[in-house]
Design a protein around this motif. Structure first.
Motif, mmCIF file in Angstrom:
data_model
loop_
_atom_site.group_PDB
_atom_site.id
_atom_site.type_symbol
_atom_site.label_atom_id
_atom_site.label_comp_id
_atom_site.label_asym_id
_atom_site.label_seq_id
_atom_site.Cartn_x
_atom_site.Cartn_y
_atom_site.Cartn_z
ATOM 1 N N GLU A 217 83.057 71.107 -69.793
ATOM 2 C CA GLU A 217 82.538 69.954 -70.530
ATOM 3 C C GLU A 217 81.264 70.265 -71.309
ATOM 4 N N ASN A 218 80.816 71.519 -71.273
ATOM 5 C CA ASN A 218 79.489 71.862 -71.766
ATOM 6 C C ASN A 218 79.279 71.501 -73.234
ATOM 7 N N GLU A 219 80.193 71.903 -74.108
ATOM 8 C CA GLU A 219 79.996 71.659 -75.536
ATOM 9 C C GLU A 219 80.084 70.172 -75.872
ATOM 10 N N ARG A 220 80.966 69.453 -75.201
ATOM 11 C CA ARG A 220 81.022 68.006 -75.434
ATOM 12 C C ARG A 220 79.726 67.345 -75.001
ATOM 13 N N LEU A 221 79.194 67.762 -73.844
ATOM 14 C CA LEU A 221 77.931 67.204 -73.370
ATOM 15 C C LEU A 221 76.778 67.577 -74.295
ATOM 16 N N ARG A 222 76.844 68.745 -74.915
ATOM 17 C CA ARG A 222 75.808 69.140 -75.871
ATOM 18 C C ARG A 222 75.739 68.132 -77.026
ATOM 19 N N GLN A 223 76.914 67.730 -77.519
ATOM 20 C CA GLN A 223 76.935 66.755 -78.621
ATOM 21 C C GLN A 223 76.423 65.385 -78.166
ATOM 22 N N VAL A 224 76.726 65.015 -76.931
ATOM 23 C CA VAL A 224 76.228 63.734 -76.395
ATOM 24 C C VAL A 224 74.701 63.746 -76.358
ATOM 25 N N HIS A 225 74.122 64.817 -75.845
ATOM 26 C CA HIS A 225 72.666 64.886 -75.730
ATOM 27 C C HIS A 225 72.004 65.043 -77.100
ATOM 28 N N LEU A 226 72.648 65.790 -78.002
ATOM 29 C CA LEU A 226 72.110 65.919 -79.353
ATOM 30 C C LEU A 226 72.112 64.560 -80.050
ATOM 31 N N ALA A 227 73.186 63.805 -79.887
ATOM 32 C CA ALA A 227 73.248 62.477 -80.499
ATOM 33 C C ALA A 227 72.138 61.570 -79.974
ATOM 34 N N GLN A 228 71.829 61.662 -78.699
ATOM 35 C CA GLN A 228 70.754 60.849 -78.136
ATOM 36 C C GLN A 228 69.420 61.158 -78.806
ATOM 37 N N VAL A 229 69.149 62.449 -79.034
ATOM 38 C CA VAL A 229 67.894 62.839 -79.681
ATOM 39 C C VAL A 229 67.880 62.361 -81.130
ATOM 40 N N LEU A 230 68.966 62.592 -81.865
ATOM 41 C CA LEU A 230 69.007 62.217 -83.276
ATOM 42 C C LEU A 230 68.961 60.709 -83.463
ATOM 43 N N ASN A 231 69.652 59.966 -82.630
ATOM 44 C CA ASN A 231 69.611 58.507 -82.727
ATOM 45 C C ASN A 231 68.202 57.982 -82.472
ATOM 46 N N ALA A 232 67.515 58.577 -81.494
ATOM 47 C CA ALA A 232 66.146 58.153 -81.218
ATOM 48 C C ALA A 232 65.248 58.406 -82.431
ATOM 49 N N LEU A 233 65.395 59.568 -83.069
ATOM 50 C CA LEU A 233 64.584 59.875 -84.241
ATOM 51 C C LEU A 233 64.893 58.930 -85.397
ATOM 52 N N ALA A 234 66.178 58.619 -85.578
ATOM 53 C CA ALA A 234 66.554 57.697 -86.651
ATOM 54 C C ALA A 234 66.006 56.297 -86.414
ATOM 55 N N ARG A 235 65.835 55.938 -85.150
ATOM 56 C CA ARG A 235 65.293 54.616 -84.802
ATOM 57 C C ARG A 235 63.773 54.631 -84.703
ATOM 58 N N GLU A 236 63.175 55.770 -85.093
ATOM 59 C CA GLU A 236 61.728 55.953 -85.042
ATOM 60 C C GLU A 236 61.194 55.812 -83.616
ATOM 61 N N GLU A 237 62.004 56.293 -82.676
ATOM 62 C CA GLU A 237 61.591 56.375 -81.284
ATOM 63 C C GLU A 237 61.290 57.843 -80.949
ATOM 64 N N THR A 238 60.609 58.064 -79.849
ATOM 65 C CA THR A 238 60.291 59.432 -79.429
ATOM 66 C C THR A 238 61.295 59.876 -78.370
ATOM 67 N N PRO A 239 62.093 60.897 -78.650
ATOM 68 C CA PRO A 239 63.036 61.382 -77.634
ATOM 69 C C PRO A 239 62.297 61.859 -76.381
ATOM 70 N N ALA A 240 62.983 61.766 -75.256
ATOM 71 C CA ALA A 240 62.352 62.120 -73.977
ATOM 72 C C ALA A 240 62.257 63.622 -73.762
ATOM 73 N N SER A 241 62.965 64.421 -74.573
ATOM 74 C CA SER A 241 63.074 65.860 -74.298
ATOM 75 C C SER A 241 62.129 66.688 -75.170
ATOM 76 N N GLY A 242 60.912 66.206 -75.353
ATOM 77 C CA GLY A 242 59.949 66.929 -76.161
ATOM 78 C C GLY A 242 59.507 68.221 -75.513
ATOM 79 N N VAL A 243 59.203 69.239 -76.331
ATOM 80 C CA VAL A 243 58.722 70.531 -75.867
ATOM 81 C C VAL A 243 57.246 70.658 -76.212
ATOM 82 N N ASP A 244 56.445 71.027 -75.232
ATOM 83 C CA ASP A 244 55.028 71.316 -75.447
ATOM 84 C C ASP A 244 54.917 72.788 -75.832
ATOM 85 N N LEU A 245 54.608 73.062 -77.097
ATOM 86 C CA LEU A 245 54.564 74.449 -77.555
ATOM 87 C C LEU A 245 53.475 75.261 -76.879
#
Length: 327
Positions: A295-323
């Motif tokens: 299920e890995n690749e399907r789940l990748r698209q699910v999680h990617l969609a969550q990040v992109l939808n949050a950005l489109a809604r001007e929300e901050t995704p929960a999976s931020g990386v501290d450089l």
């Protein structure tokens, strides 16, 4: 808000359709290398982008790493050339990795590999030797890295009746999360001697490399088991091998290593370490496959969609990386 996304890699044939079905309608996605006909993008999805990928679009504000963690070369590139970028990653494989971590623990605690190997040769003698199988219920667990993977490991440990402690970033120190006691990294040396199972679920950064060095491995109890599903070099190779060879710790389950094939033709003949871990019966070895699943690749698209939808809604995704820290 309209959002244009450039995804450099196309992981499998139906990925565009799978992702499109999950995205908000105002998100436009282009796949592959950007060309002159592609408009400027606000989001780039790439694990190892080049400098020109970051510079091509004046509207670029976010980079999404399509897996957990961030490669060192990508971190350095962003810090050097585009430090203003927000960076996110995906944790689609967290449950699969946690399940493998627990499978490795069970395999080494119950000595499944030596027993399986013997019985395949019609050898029953292991049954009549003193039984060294470890009962896990009631054991004290220490998890290094209480992120998406570590928190799922903790949940599984608690279902087995284990006492769970975890190290995470200092800003989450001295808290309790659903029965898991959390500590800052400063407490590591105090916690290691009392741990009976240690899980490593940390990324590799300058701060975590050889975090479990010879001194810290020597502090572990003789009956302690270690499971590493983070990165190999978080644990010092020679110190771990010597501890396992001499029996100063009881065993280890290892999915992440010190050497990897660099060419396709080397995949059938590359040792995972300089030292012969394969000669040790108290080690269960796995070729860095914990995060994989059907299920890995399907789940990748699910999680990617969550990040992109949050950005489109001007929300901050929960999976931020501290450089600064690399995770």
């Amino acid at each position: 808000m309209k959002l244009r996304v450039q995804i450099l890699d196309k992981p499998y044939a139906s990925a565009p359709d799978d992702l499109a079905a999950l995205l908000d309608p105002e998100i436009i996605v282009d796949w592959g290398e950007p060309d002159d006909g592609v408009g400027e993008y606000e989001v780039l999805v790439a694990g190892r982008p080049r400098k020109d990928h970051l510079e091509r679009s004046s509207r670029l504000h976010s980079l999404v790493i399509p897996f957990a963690g961030i490669p060192a070369e990508t971190r350095d590139l962003v810090l050097d050339h585009s430090p203003q970028l927000a960076v996110y990653n995906l944790h689609h494989n967290a449950i699969a990795t946690a399940e493998m971590a627990f499978a490795l623990l069970l395999a080494v605690a119950k000595q499944l590999i030596p027993a399986d190997r013997a019985l395949r040769s019609n050898d029953w003698r292991i049954r009549y030797k003193p039984n060294e199988n470890m009962i896990l219920s009631g054991r004290r667990v220490l998890i290094l890295g209480y992120g998406a993977v570590g928190s799922n490991i903790a949940r599984m440990c608690r279902l087995f009746g284990m006492e769970v402690h975890a190290i995470r970033r200092n800003d989450h120190a001295d808290q309790e999360d659903e029965g898991v006691q959390l500590y800052p990294i400063d407490e590591l040396d105090n916690l290691l001697p009392t741990a009976e199972v240690v899980f490593v679920a940390l990324p590799l950064t300058p701060e975590t490399e050889n975090l479990l060095n010879a001194k810290r491995i020597a502090a572990l109890a003789e009956h302690c088991l270690l499971v590493n599903v983070g990165r190999g070099r978080v644990v010092e190779e020679e110190a771990l091998y010597e501890a396992l060879k001499t029996g100063s710790i009881a065993g280890a389950g290892i999915d992440v290593w010190y050497q990897y094939p660099t060419r396709v033709e080397d995949r059938g003949q590359t040792p995972p370490a300089r030292l012969p871990f394969h000669n040790l019966d108290n080690v269960v070895m796995s070729p860095h496959r914990a995060g994989g699943s059907r299920e890995n690749e399907r789940l990748r698209q699910v999680h990617l969609a969550q990040v992109l939808n949050a950005l489109a809604r001007e929300e901050t995704p929960a999976s931020g990386v501290d450089l600064r820290t690399g995770y």
